[in-house]
Design a protein around this motif. Structure first.
Motif, mmCIF file in Angstrom:
data_model
loop_
_atom_site.group_PDB
_atom_site.id
_atom_site.type_symbol
_atom_site.label_atom_id
_atom_site.label_comp_id
_atom_site.label_asym_id
_atom_site.label_seq_id
_atom_site.Cartn_x
_atom_site.Cartn_y
_atom_site.Cartn_z
ATOM 1 N N ARG A 187 -45.036 80.088 -21.631
ATOM 2 C CA ARG A 187 -44.041 79.045 -21.711
ATOM 3 C C ARG A 187 -42.661 79.379 -22.290
ATOM 4 O O ARG A 187 -41.670 78.750 -22.197
ATOM 5 C CB ARG A 187 -44.542 77.631 -21.563
ATOM 6 N N LEU A 188 -42.755 80.238 -23.339
ATOM 7 C CA LEU A 188 -41.821 80.608 -24.062
ATOM 8 C C LEU A 188 -40.645 81.311 -23.494
ATOM 9 O O LEU A 188 -41.288 82.140 -22.490
ATOM 10 C CB LEU A 188 -42.103 81.107 -25.338
ATOM 11 N N PRO A 189 -39.368 81.009 -23.785
ATOM 12 C CA PRO A 189 -38.497 81.882 -23.014
ATOM 13 C C PRO A 189 -38.535 83.284 -23.485
ATOM 14 O O PRO A 189 -38.705 83.515 -24.554
ATOM 15 C CB PRO A 189 -36.987 81.250 -23.272
ATOM 16 N N ASN A 190 -38.312 84.350 -22.658
ATOM 17 C CA ASN A 190 -38.273 85.697 -22.924
ATOM 18 C C ASN A 190 -37.082 86.114 -23.441
ATOM 19 O O ASN A 190 -35.974 86.427 -22.790
ATOM 20 C CB ASN A 190 -38.396 86.378 -21.652
ATOM 21 N N MET A 191 -37.204 86.092 -24.806
ATOM 22 C CA MET A 191 -35.741 86.458 -25.770
ATOM 23 C C MET A 191 -35.318 87.819 -25.590
ATOM 24 O O MET A 191 -34.311 88.321 -26.220
ATOM 25 C CB MET A 191 -36.004 85.994 -27.167
ATOM 26 N N ARG A 192 -36.163 88.691 -24.748
ATOM 27 C CA ARG A 192 -35.666 90.128 -24.428
ATOM 28 C C ARG A 192 -35.157 90.308 -22.955
ATOM 29 O O ARG A 192 -35.098 91.436 -22.402
ATOM 30 C CB ARG A 192 -36.844 91.147 -24.570
ATOM 31 N N ASN A 193 -34.845 89.039 -22.473
ATOM 32 C CA ASN A 193 -34.419 89.091 -21.009
ATOM 33 C C ASN A 193 -32.967 88.596 -21.081
ATOM 34 O O ASN A 193 -32.583 87.751 -21.488
ATOM 35 C CB ASN A 193 -35.203 88.074 -20.277
ATOM 36 N N LEU A 194 -32.074 89.631 -20.290
ATOM 37 C CA LEU A 194 -30.857 89.396 -20.143
ATOM 38 C C LEU A 194 -30.422 88.179 -19.555
ATOM 39 O O LEU A 194 -29.509 87.299 -20.421
ATOM 40 C CB LEU A 194 -30.076 90.529 -19.327
ATOM 41 N N GLY A 195 -31.116 87.513 -18.744
ATOM 42 C CA GLY A 195 -30.706 86.254 -18.075
ATOM 43 C C GLY A 195 -30.791 85.209 -18.948
ATOM 44 O O GLY A 195 -30.042 84.173 -18.797
ATOM 45 N N VAL A 196 -32.019 85.279 -19.787
ATOM 46 C CA VAL A 196 -32.297 84.220 -20.474
ATOM 47 C C VAL A 196 -31.241 84.035 -21.715
ATOM 48 O O VAL A 196 -30.685 82.915 -22.005
ATOM 49 C CB VAL A 196 -33.790 84.337 -21.471
ATOM 50 N N ASN A 197 -30.849 85.295 -22.127
ATOM 51 C CA ASN A 197 -29.667 85.084 -23.328
ATOM 52 C C ASN A 197 -28.637 84.778 -22.651
ATOM 53 O O ASN A 197 -27.835 84.159 -23.490
ATOM 54 C CB ASN A 197 -29.713 86.658 -23.824
ATOM 55 N N LEU A 198 -28.022 85.101 -21.525
ATOM 56 C CA LEU A 198 -26.795 84.573 -20.787
ATOM 57 C C LEU A 198 -26.721 83.098 -20.597
ATOM 58 O O LEU A 198 -25.995 82.337 -21.158
ATOM 59 C CB LEU A 198 -26.694 85.261 -19.690
ATOM 60 N N ARG A 199 -28.113 82.459 -20.286
ATOM 61 C CA ARG A 199 -28.212 81.045 -20.235
ATOM 62 C C ARG A 199 -28.023 80.334 -21.379
ATOM 63 O O ARG A 199 -27.337 79.385 -21.509
ATOM 64 C CB ARG A 199 -29.431 80.709 -19.746
ATOM 65 N N ILE A 200 -28.585 80.932 -22.634
ATOM 66 C CA ILE A 200 -28.496 80.379 -24.021
ATOM 67 C C ILE A 200 -26.980 80.364 -24.487
ATOM 68 O O ILE A 200 -26.428 79.469 -25.031
ATOM 69 C CB ILE A 200 -29.251 81.071 -24.813
ATOM 70 N N HIS A 202 -40.595 85.101 -13.831
ATOM 71 C CA HIS A 202 -41.115 86.157 -14.720
ATOM 72 C C HIS A 202 -39.799 86.971 -15.324
ATOM 73 O O HIS A 202 -39.813 87.329 -16.526
ATOM 74 C CB HIS A 202 -41.843 87.102 -14.059
ATOM 75 N N PHE A 203 -38.901 87.081 -14.505
ATOM 76 C CA PHE A 203 -37.892 88.008 -14.860
ATOM 77 C C PHE A 203 -36.177 87.277 -14.903
ATOM 78 O O PHE A 203 -35.467 88.297 -15.344
ATOM 79 C CB PHE A 203 -37.864 89.417 -13.760
ATOM 80 N N ASP A 204 -35.999 86.258 -14.498
ATOM 81 C CA ASP A 204 -34.861 85.629 -14.398
ATOM 82 C C ASP A 204 -33.806 86.522 -13.569
ATOM 83 O O ASP A 204 -34.205 86.711 -12.384
ATOM 84 C CB ASP A 204 -34.445 85.295 -15.908
ATOM 85 N N LEU A 205 -32.740 86.587 -14.216
ATOM 86 C CA LEU A 205 -31.543 87.352 -13.567
ATOM 87 C C LEU A 205 -32.019 88.866 -13.331
ATOM 88 O O LEU A 205 -31.053 89.757 -12.775
ATOM 89 C CB LEU A 205 -30.334 87.168 -14.295
ATOM 90 N N GLU A 206 -32.999 89.357 -13.993
ATOM 91 C CA GLU A 206 -33.073 90.796 -13.941
ATOM 92 C C GLU A 206 -33.713 91.498 -12.746
ATOM 93 O O GLU A 206 -33.974 92.555 -12.578
ATOM 94 C CB GLU A 206 -33.849 91.293 -15.274
ATOM 95 N N ALA A 207 -34.391 90.470 -11.947
ATOM 96 C CA ALA A 207 -35.061 91.105 -10.624
ATOM 97 C C ALA A 207 -34.239 90.277 -9.559
ATOM 98 O O ALA A 207 -33.540 89.400 -9.334
ATOM 99 C CB ALA A 207 -36.377 90.197 -10.552
#
Length: 330
Positions: free
Chosen positions: A6-19, A303-308
């Protein structure tokens, strides 16, 4: 594959953009509350951002580096560790600016860190809500209802095919029963984590072997997987439902049957999955297919946010589903 899924994937581009978006919206909201004119807002927002952006970037960098350790913790400890990292990073930047006297109008450290804590908590709460919205358990239940992977006619036909082979081809009948057992076992499992791509392909081959029993020469399958990454991880039951749709919506309605083509390869650290099958415009089953595709897209987002990405096209009597996702390994 993760202990804390449930932790946000801090190595995912989409997650970092949302932050980045959430934090900057919060900064703008604070500036709006503290000013009464556009000129004052612009000046205050620029001043706040000059301090906040280095804090934000350092926090993201530290979370990126520590992410492999964070996911080994349970959810509560992971959240606590993330908040601690963020507060330490922001405290360090604040002290550096204070010592160098770069800014003369810095708020008190207590006030600054309190605001950092509030914004961080809101951001993490947003990602928790997003995870709950795309919960794999909910997705799988919905996929079971919408797509009905093991449809009654499929099960009935498979059992009849096995019964017809028991005396004449006992070995083939035994293999078919084992394939059915494996298929049911996977469908009933708690499919929350990523699985090896080779495992998904093995499941698809078992499913197609069962369909071949009843469709015989009407079903032709072509695998183009010579350049497939064997160590790649994908969401469970990603490819099998697509192949089942291809059989149900593409092959079955055609008297002469047709060919399903499955192509998998890697390019620029991305996995490309392309599935093609014939399709008749007279087919009345298309709505169910679109509902299943929507569900798969939701699981890719989980699983992959904006990367998929998932795209489907219909052209010249051929239906194609094209999926790209990051090349993830253990």
């Amino acid at each position: 594959m993760r202990k804390s899924n449930r932790l946000p994937n801090m190595r995912n581009l989409g997650v970092n953009l949302r932050i980045l978006v959430i934090v900057n919206v919060a900064l703008a909201f604070a500036a709006v509350l503290l000013t009464s004119s556009l000129l004052e807002f612009s000046a205050l927002f620029t001043s706040i951002s000059a301090v906040a952006q280095p804090m934000l970037l350092l926090s993201l960098l530290l979370l990126y580096v520590s992410y492999p350790l964070l996911i080994k913790l349970n959810y509560k400890r992971g959240i606590f560790a993330m908040l601690l990292i963020i507060l330490l990073a922001c405290s360090g930047v604040y002290e550096l600016f204070s010592q160098l006297m770069i800014f003369n109008n810095l708020p008190s450290s207590t006030r600054a860190l309190f605001y950092v804590f509030i914004v961080s908590a809101i951001t993490l709460f947003y990602f928790d809500l997003q995870q709950r919205a795309y919960s794999p358990a909910i997705d799988e239940a919905r996929l079971q209802a919408l797509q009905a992977r093991i449809r009654p006619h499929f099960l009935f036909n498979c059992i009849n095919a096995v019964l017809s082979m028991i005396r004449s081809q006992p070995k083939q009948a035994e293999t078919a029963l084992e394939d059915m057992a494996d298929l049911f076992r996977v469908l009933m499992a708690d499919n929350r984590d990523l699985v090896p791509l080779t495992q998904e392909i093995a499941l698809c081959r078992q499913y197609l072997a069962l369909e071949k029993l009843r469709l015989e020469e009407r079903l032709i399958v072509e695998w183009q997987i010579d350049y497939m990454p064997p160590d790649a991880l994908i969401p469970p039951l990603l490819l099998q439902p697509l192949i089942e749709n291809a059989v149900y919506h593409g092959i079955e309605p055609l008297a002469a049957g047709g060919k399903i083509t499955i192509q998998i390869y890697t390019k620029r650290d991305e996995i490309h999955l392309i599935l093609s099958n014939p399709y008749s415009l007279k087919n009345t089953r298309h709505i169910g297919n679109q509902m299943a595709l929507k569900n798969i897209k939701e699981r890719l987002t989980l699983h992959f946010d904006l990367e998929a990405t998932l795209k489907s096209t219909l052209s010249n009597g051929e239906y194609q589903v094209y999926i790209t996702l990051p090349h993830t390994t253990k």
